[in-house]
Write a protein that holds these residues in place. Structure first.
Motif, PDB file in Angstrom:
ATOM      1  N   ARG A   1     -12.838   8.896  15.243  1.00 27.90           N
ATOM      2  CA  ARG A   1     -11.935   8.374  16.272  1.00 27.90           C
ATOM      3  C   ARG A   1     -11.989   6.844  16.341  1.00 27.90           C
ATOM      4  N   PHE A   2     -10.919   6.214  15.932  1.00 30.36           N
ATOM      5  CA  PHE A   2     -10.824   4.756  15.913  1.00 30.36           C
ATOM      6  C   PHE A   2      -9.899   4.262  17.025  1.00 30.36           C
ATOM      7  N   VAL A   3     -10.302   3.191  17.678  1.00 31.37           N
ATOM      8  CA  VAL A   3      -9.423   2.532  18.640  1.00 31.37           C
ATOM      9  C   VAL A   3      -9.134   1.131  18.106  1.00 31.37           C
ATOM     10  N   VAL A   4      -7.874   0.852  17.827  1.00 29.31           N
ATOM     11  CA  VAL A   4      -7.475  -0.447  17.288  1.00 29.31           C
ATOM     12  C   VAL A   4      -6.838  -1.267  18.407  1.00 29.31           C
ATOM     13  N   PHE A   5      -7.360  -2.463  18.615  1.00 35.35           N
ATOM     14  CA  PHE A   5      -6.813  -3.358  19.638  1.00 35.35           C
ATOM     15  C   PHE A   5      -5.797  -4.290  18.993  1.00 35.35           C
ATOM     16  N   GLY A   6      -4.566  -4.203  19.438  1.00 32.59           N
ATOM     17  CA  GLY A   6      -3.525  -5.076  18.906  1.00 32.59           C
ATOM     18  C   GLY A   6      -2.666  -4.334  17.901  1.00 32.59           C
ATOM     19  N   TYR A   7      -1.347  -4.498  18.014  1.00 35.11           N
ATOM     20  CA  TYR A   7      -0.425  -3.867  17.071  1.00 35.11           C
ATOM     21  C   TYR A   7       0.539  -4.925  16.536  1.00 35.11           C
TER      22      TYR A   7
ATOM     23  N   CYS B   1      -1.546  -7.514  11.707  1.00 33.82           N
ATOM     24  CA  CYS B   1      -2.861  -7.040  11.265  1.00 33.82           C
ATOM     25  C   CYS B   1      -3.180  -5.671  11.847  1.00 33.82           C
ATOM     26  N   GLY B   2      -3.042  -5.544  13.167  1.00 32.76           N
ATOM     27  CA  GLY B   2      -3.392  -4.291  13.817  1.00 32.76           C
ATOM     28  C   GLY B   2      -2.579  -3.124  13.284  1.00 32.76           C
ATOM     29  N   ARG B   3      -1.312  -3.382  13.032  1.00 31.95           N
ATOM     30  CA  ARG B   3      -0.433  -2.357  12.470  1.00 31.95           C
ATOM     31  C   ARG B   3      -0.975  -1.867  11.121  1.00 31.95           C
ATOM     32  N   GLY B   4      -1.352  -2.825  10.279  1.00 31.16           N
ATOM     33  CA  GLY B   4      -1.913  -2.452   8.978  1.00 31.16           C
ATOM     34  C   GLY B   4      -3.209  -1.679   9.114  1.00 31.16           C
ATOM     35  N   VAL B   5      -4.085  -2.148   9.985  1.00 31.35           N
ATOM     36  CA  VAL B   5      -5.374  -1.474  10.181  1.00 31.35           C
ATOM     37  C   VAL B   5      -5.144  -0.043  10.673  1.00 31.35           C
ATOM     38  N   ALA B   6      -4.287   0.104  11.681  1.00 32.71           N
ATOM     39  CA  ALA B   6      -4.031   1.435  12.253  1.00 32.71           C
ATOM     40  C   ALA B   6      -3.442   2.379  11.207  1.00 32.71           C
ATOM     41  N   HIS B   7      -2.472   1.888  10.438  1.00 29.07           N
ATOM     42  CA  HIS B   7      -1.845   2.759   9.441  1.00 29.07           C
ATOM     43  C   HIS B   7      -2.823   3.173   8.347  1.00 29.07           C
ATOM     44  N   TYR B   8      -3.608   2.234   7.851  1.00 29.81           N
ATOM     45  CA  TYR B   8      -4.494   2.595   6.745  1.00 29.81           C
ATOM     46  C   TYR B   8      -5.619   3.513   7.193  1.00 29.81           C
TER      47      TYR B   8
ATOM     48  N   ARG C   1      -5.398   5.719   9.559  1.00 33.15           N
ATOM     49  CA  ARG C   1      -4.788   7.039   9.703  1.00 33.15           C
ATOM     50  C   ARG C   1      -4.492   7.657   8.347  1.00 33.15           C
ATOM     51  N   ALA C   2      -4.046   6.819   7.405  1.00 31.06           N
ATOM     52  CA  ALA C   2      -3.746   7.327   6.062  1.00 31.06           C
ATOM     53  C   ALA C   2      -4.980   7.945   5.417  1.00 31.06           C
ATOM     54  N   LEU C   3      -6.157   7.442   5.784  1.00 35.40           N
ATOM     55  CA  LEU C   3      -7.390   7.986   5.224  1.00 35.40           C
ATOM     56  C   LEU C   3      -7.946   9.124   6.069  1.00 35.40           C
ATOM     57  N   GLY C   4      -7.188   9.597   7.041  1.00 34.04           N
ATOM     58  CA  GLY C   4      -7.617  10.773   7.798  1.00 34.04           C
ATOM     59  C   GLY C   4      -8.257  10.470   9.140  1.00 34.04           C
ATOM     60  N   GLY C   5      -8.322   9.206   9.518  1.00 33.50           N
ATOM     61  CA  GLY C   5      -8.884   8.870  10.822  1.00 33.50           C
ATOM     62  C   GLY C   5      -7.936   9.253  11.951  1.00 33.50           C
ATOM     63  N   LYS C   6      -8.525   9.534  13.126  1.00 30.14           N
ATOM     64  CA  LYS C   6      -7.716   9.697  14.335  1.00 30.14           C
ATOM     65  C   LYS C   6      -7.645   8.325  14.973  1.00 30.14           C
ATOM     66  N   VAL C   7      -6.461   7.809  15.187  1.00 27.30           N
ATOM     67  CA  VAL C   7      -6.330   6.415  15.589  1.00 27.30           C
ATOM     68  C   VAL C   7      -5.558   6.285  16.896  1.00 27.30           C
ATOM     69  N   ALA C   8      -6.130   5.556  17.837  1.00 27.55           N
ATOM     70  CA  ALA C   8      -5.416   5.203  19.064  1.00 27.55           C
ATOM     71  C   ALA C   8      -5.286   3.685  19.111  1.00 27.55           C
ATOM     72  N   VAL C   9      -4.285   3.216  19.842  1.00 23.67           N
ATOM     73  CA  VAL C   9      -3.984   1.787  19.874  1.00 23.67           C
ATOM     74  C   VAL C   9      -4.015   1.278  21.319  1.00 23.67           C
ATOM     75  N   VAL C  10      -4.619   0.101  21.510  1.00 23.61           N
ATOM     76  CA  VAL C  10      -4.557  -0.609  22.791  1.00 23.61           C
ATOM     77  C   VAL C  10      -3.662  -1.824  22.582  1.00 23.61           C
ATOM     78  N   GLU C  11      -2.616  -1.934  23.354  1.00 22.26           N
ATOM     79  CA  GLU C  11      -1.664  -3.041  23.161  1.00 22.26           C
ATOM     80  C   GLU C  11      -1.006  -3.342  24.509  1.00 22.26           C
ATOM     81  N   ILE C  12      -1.143  -4.595  24.986  1.00 26.52           N
ATOM     82  CA  ILE C  12      -0.611  -4.912  26.307  1.00 26.52           C
ATOM     83  C   ILE C  12       0.860  -5.300  26.254  1.00 26.52           C
ATOM     84  N   ASP C  13       1.357  -5.685  25.072  1.00 25.47           N
ATOM     85  CA  ASP C  13       2.781  -6.008  24.965  1.00 25.47           C
ATOM     86  C   ASP C  13       3.572  -4.705  24.898  1.00 25.47           C
ATOM     87  N   GLU C  14       4.486  -4.508  25.846  1.00 22.64           N
ATOM     88  CA  GLU C  14       5.184  -3.217  25.913  1.00 22.64           C
ATOM     89  C   GLU C  14       5.969  -2.911  24.655  1.00 22.64           C
ATOM     90  N   LEU C  15       6.569  -3.945  24.051  1.00 21.65           N
ATOM     91  CA  LEU C  15       7.442  -3.689  22.909  1.00 21.65           C
ATOM     92  C   LEU C  15       6.631  -3.229  21.707  1.00 21.65           C
TER      93      LEU C  15
END
Lengths: 400, 400, 400, 400
Positions: A207-213, A216-223, A225-239
């Motif tokens: 279970r990974f929690v990535v701060f920022g989307y 960089c954060g987008r790349g980290v989160a995608h890769y 997950r691509a390797l089988g991790g469960k990934v959640a994201v913390v991001e304060i910008d609504e968009l």
């Protein structure tokens, strides 16, 4: 080590790198014929490692005299030794680098001053240090322009130094090519590589929690997950949070995810996003890591202030005990963990090849046609971005 | 290094590993109460590195006396020093390991003989060496059974040693849990980590040719594609080739793919699958790597026979020049490249935790109920597989 | 519709299908030369739709006389009309199909009896109906063997009919090719297609709970995740649950996941796995769907027993109100929802082409060499599996 | 059908849709209290189908009188009947729609004129038709502003109508939320759903060539690959081509990929990108489909000019014979194939819910604060984007 053996070590380390940077190789060949930098002295401030050496060889082949210094604390002495011997060995204009890894901050500032003392007429700047130095010394007509590697240097040129820099400074990191080639893909991959290399932990089902989307954060989160991790994201910008949610990620707050996550990775660019409050909610043994440029995203200071003990278990892996009786594991002291450990490779050779060709062609543009550029910070000219995109597609054999 | 500092180094390296092997931790706690190995002497032949140490601590906690040796050429001396001091420090039955990294093959054989001389009544075997030794010495009634780590050892028990081994040998690698947890996921991920760590090349858009679509090859192909690689598969078994094609991979022959690929990775278990003929069709600078157990899948011998030159460029990266004027890059000399380089981590801690719990519970079954097992090679009992699956799901927090 | 227009409609619908079943096309061409079924009468019981027509055309081209019936309630009358006219139009041996969509169960049983009355010497069976009928009538020497399409028919041959069937019956669904080509990929994709087609809901970010991680469930879970869904798995078999967890899925119980999930899809093959107890824990508007062969996986009966109201909102979408004041949405009444709606396409043409070539070559083997087969249920001969794998690779242009 | 039964059919079709558009449901509840449109008459030109009805119900609940017409040729008569009866049934301000599916183009223009004749003071425009009509009639002070649904309408406002429109027009399609929520995800998924639904062909291992790597093409390429397709991209913009290559796609030209591909999908927004020249290079049976807004991306006219024959095989599937003796298969005549066939669902309900909340809140802003907006085309105000992003995250239960 003697200077000679240092130089030999540096030379050996540069060889593999050079052989896998085809964009710079082609530029080197071309510039050695066109010589756009003949008679130019480029003042440089840049992290000095083997990949940098290939950039400097390329500028040197184009006729540039180079006088420069590295970043404080990260200069690789063998590469400096190799480069200081390079010009005379190749019959090129002088190439002089100041600085050693163990320099004090005072010595580092002196090195920057020595670069300015050399009166360069072009700048290869990093964080705005050279531009700021020139402004504080009183700008003369001698500087025709240059490049700035970083976004934070670009910001400085647009705020603190706004209006004070009468020559064009092309901000390399603003290029979409960098955002895609380096920030998204290269950082994302160096993060998964470093996590596995440093900790030897598995990714699938973790279970990974990535701060920022952002990029960089987008790349980290995608890769991850691509390797089988469960990934959640913390991001304060609504968009950006919206984008993450539609990309299929769980999106929530740090405190909501703290008890769930197992590994927490910051990639926001902002200070203190991983707070002590969140850390205290984590389960025993949670892992904290940062891949943002500055070492401030995890509140390491707050963490150490309450810690009941801490020690390095293996290289770049530190156990920190909390008053609750639980502990967390901090990677690389909260600095960029993808540059830590015995064999840090950082971003891929191809992504650096790309970034340094942006440097090279932007500097060439300044040398040949500074008058056509506007004063101050500006993006890489669109035609340069497109030229490089085409060359990269060919180098990648994208059509196969 | 002195023995004391060797021991301390070993102890430090084991600590992180131990803290991240929760399945063995729970088993250690349980076995220290139930003591199934009290009075048993386990003869061991197994690769000795920090993860192995945690297995031996666990067996020792269960009452076992252990006498063993490592594989030839890969023994880590600090771990041996640590383990040889372990038993007396913990009031446990003796734990004696023979062998050092630099042992000659003759010394290694002597070490195996010393293990047999100790007259173990249980075996923790690897490649069938101990079982074969016992058969050649004339089996006595003293051995009640044991485990065999590898598939090739299992094959040996079922062919060369068929009928000659009157006691049960549980073949660990036959377990579906190993196939999934280790061969598919752990090897797949160590391959992508090692490729990035050793070469620093990027994965996205790169053309990979994976040889073999068994458990390992399937994992390698999937993970490389997950990271953005273009992946083609060479597989001579029609049924596996069919599976690869429906999984969306390009499937063809080595000679068809040789001019297309950029990196060639063998994972078949068979000798000579990457032939000189195919190598000669590759483009300049193609990279060759093997992740199969034996160093025979790439025809390195044939390659060296025709080479016009070769040298190591950086660690584990060798440039080999071909008569055509082109060159290829061979990783780790054709040995398992995911175990090469300065910081080889091999398979993830969790996958080793899983594999060693299979060892532990299988040995416990032999100790407590050998009579209920059949003589010779056999799979891990189904109830043990299921017990471990449940424990792994809990340890992974799979429900979160 | 008149019989003539029914026949024309059937013919038109078969055309596209036939043009995209290249494996059967090649077999048809070959069998029309080798004529392995000359003089044979094949008794058939199989779901009759346009894809089936292409199989029957192929057997007919091989010389077979065919007498058959469809499944109860799913026969497509236009295809029957087309096929009944086929043989005479093509100068082939008779092809006679009984049954219409609206047949009562009594009429259906009469149709099966008429197939047996015709004294076929080969069987193309489905669920063991024909084999059981022959056994109950007293087996004569006339039947030389046949094929059984389904796993449940295979189970019946191995239990209820064990020993009673003196001729070989090749069980098509046991083939690994079917498991991969149809159960994993084709069902997985028809499920995502049908979910989007019937409900018009989006997949990214939606929370899906998949029951079962066998071939079908695995495919469903992977494809939903590939499209951006958040997917959790319910699986009572520890070994499959372990595989799902390592594949990166959240794995838990139905009651744990009921309040979390938004869409619940059963693919277990077992009755009552989605219980009323779990349904009552779901949030308002949760969607329930089944893709397993039998309509018993969701406890629809229990659900209707407590419902305070229900009605079809749009085709195949039924709203069922619960005593709690919440409601659930049931797709296709709990039957295979991937075969529901106005344009059900079911499994892909290629997967049916594959499955029907297994039928064709297995029947050919029975016709040519029944003596070499064992009596009773048995898997598809290995050489047939391999032949078909090779042909499928070629038809897919897998090497491109 | 009678008007009453038409109305009932429309009402039934709207029910499921309405129950799955939670953003509009909440807005409807809120606007029925705040009544921002009291006394306003909104002139509307928009494709009329059940999803549109839910938007109009929402505006009506906010007090708006509505007078409108559908697009030419796509109006759904049952929805018109339902909506024309809606206002009186709900005690709302009048809601009047003109137009029927079978209207001639002349009748359609008359309908648009009737909308303008009604002297609306706000516009809900589509393609700039209403705005252009008002300009040509001579703008009066009565119109306070409105929204424009499409990018092409936005372009028209910024070119042909630049300076001529004195009131604010908010361009909905410019919102990043639409780009992500609709163009990337919803279109991507409707394309894979439609491909499977219409053709019944399998995706895994199939060779797809996607033209364009903008928001839509990116989504199409990613989702096809996620389902196991082999995907190549044709993109003339170097920067987008670079992004596609780093995302791991093969990137080349149409003529290079024509002989390789099996299915060709255009998503560029530009006319004639799939040329006759490329089509003539394709293998027999290649499939051509377009998902771009306009039916001009495939050179259908050129194709028909050389065709030696053509006929519809099944609905939306046309076989076209070429002089070479080969044939291609054209889906939906080159129009948006993801809106073709018996059960076209188009974009997901959630993506339409999102898009129509953008409409609703933008119209509310115009009604309440038109003076704070600038005249002419403009993007959705940032605070509205952010408000909607937050609501969508909540509606998706993104944190779970």
């Amino acid at each position: 080590m003697t200077d000679t053996s240092l130089e030999a070590t540096g030379a050996a380390r540069v060889e593999w790198i050079r052989s896998r940077m085809p964009l710079l190789a082609a530029a080197r060949e071309e510039l050695s014929r066109t010589r756009p930098f003949d008679g130019r002295r480029i003042g440089m401030s840049l992290h000095i490692e083997p990949k940098t050496a290939v950039l400097l060889e390329t500028l040197s082949a184009g006729g540039a005299e180079i006088v420069g210094t590295g970043n404080h604390g990260s200069t690789q002495d063998d590469v400096v030794a190799y480069l200081n011997a390079y010009a005379s060995a190749n019959g090129a204009a002088p190439l002089t680098l100041f600085g050693r890894r163990d320099d004090s901050l005072e010595q580092h500032h002196a090195n920057v001053a020595r670069v300015l003392d050399a009166e360069p007429d072009m700048l290869l700047d990093n964080g705005g240090d050279l531009a700021a130095g020139i402004v504080s010394r009183g700008v003369t007509a001698s500087v025709i322009g240059g490049t700035e590697e970083t976004t934070s240097g670009g910001d400085r040129l647009r705020s603190e130094l706004a209006g004070a820099v009468p020559f064009p400074m092309i901000v390399i990191n603003d290029s979409l090519l960098k955002a895609i080639g380096e920030n998204k893909h290269a950082v994302g991959q160096s993060v998964v590589e470093s996590f596995m290399r440093i900790t030897n932990l598995m990714v699938p089902g973790r279970r990974f929690v990535v701060f920022g989307y952002g990029w960089c954060g987008r790349g980290v989160a995608h890769y991850l997950r691509a390797l089988g991790g469960k990934v959640a994201v913390v991001e304060i910008d609504e968009l950006k949070a919206f984008e993450a949610a539609l990309d299929g990620f769980r999106v929530s707050t740090a405190t909501d995810l703290a008890p769930w996550g197992d590994v927490f990775i910051t990639a926001t660019g902002h200070p203190g996003v991983l707070t002590l409050e969140a850390i205290e909610l984590m389960h025993d043994g949670a892992v904290l890591a940062n891949c943002g440029h500055f070492p401030w995203e995890i509140d390491v200071e707050g963490l150490r202030a309450v810690a009941t003990g801490s020690r390095e278990i293996i290289e770049a892996v530190e156990r920190i005990d909390l008053p609750s009786g639980r502990h967390v594991v901090l990677l690389a002291g909260g600095r960029m963990f993808n540059l830590a450990g015995k064999e840090p490779k950082g971003n891929s050779l191809e992504s650096m090849d790309l970034g340094f060709l942006l440097q090279t062609l932007s500097l060439e543009r300044v040398a040949l046609d500074a008058a056509a550029l506007t004063p101050g910070a500006q993006p890489v000219p669109d035609d340069i971005d497109r030229t490089i995109a085409r060359r990269m597609l060919a180098a990648m054999h994208a059509s196969e």
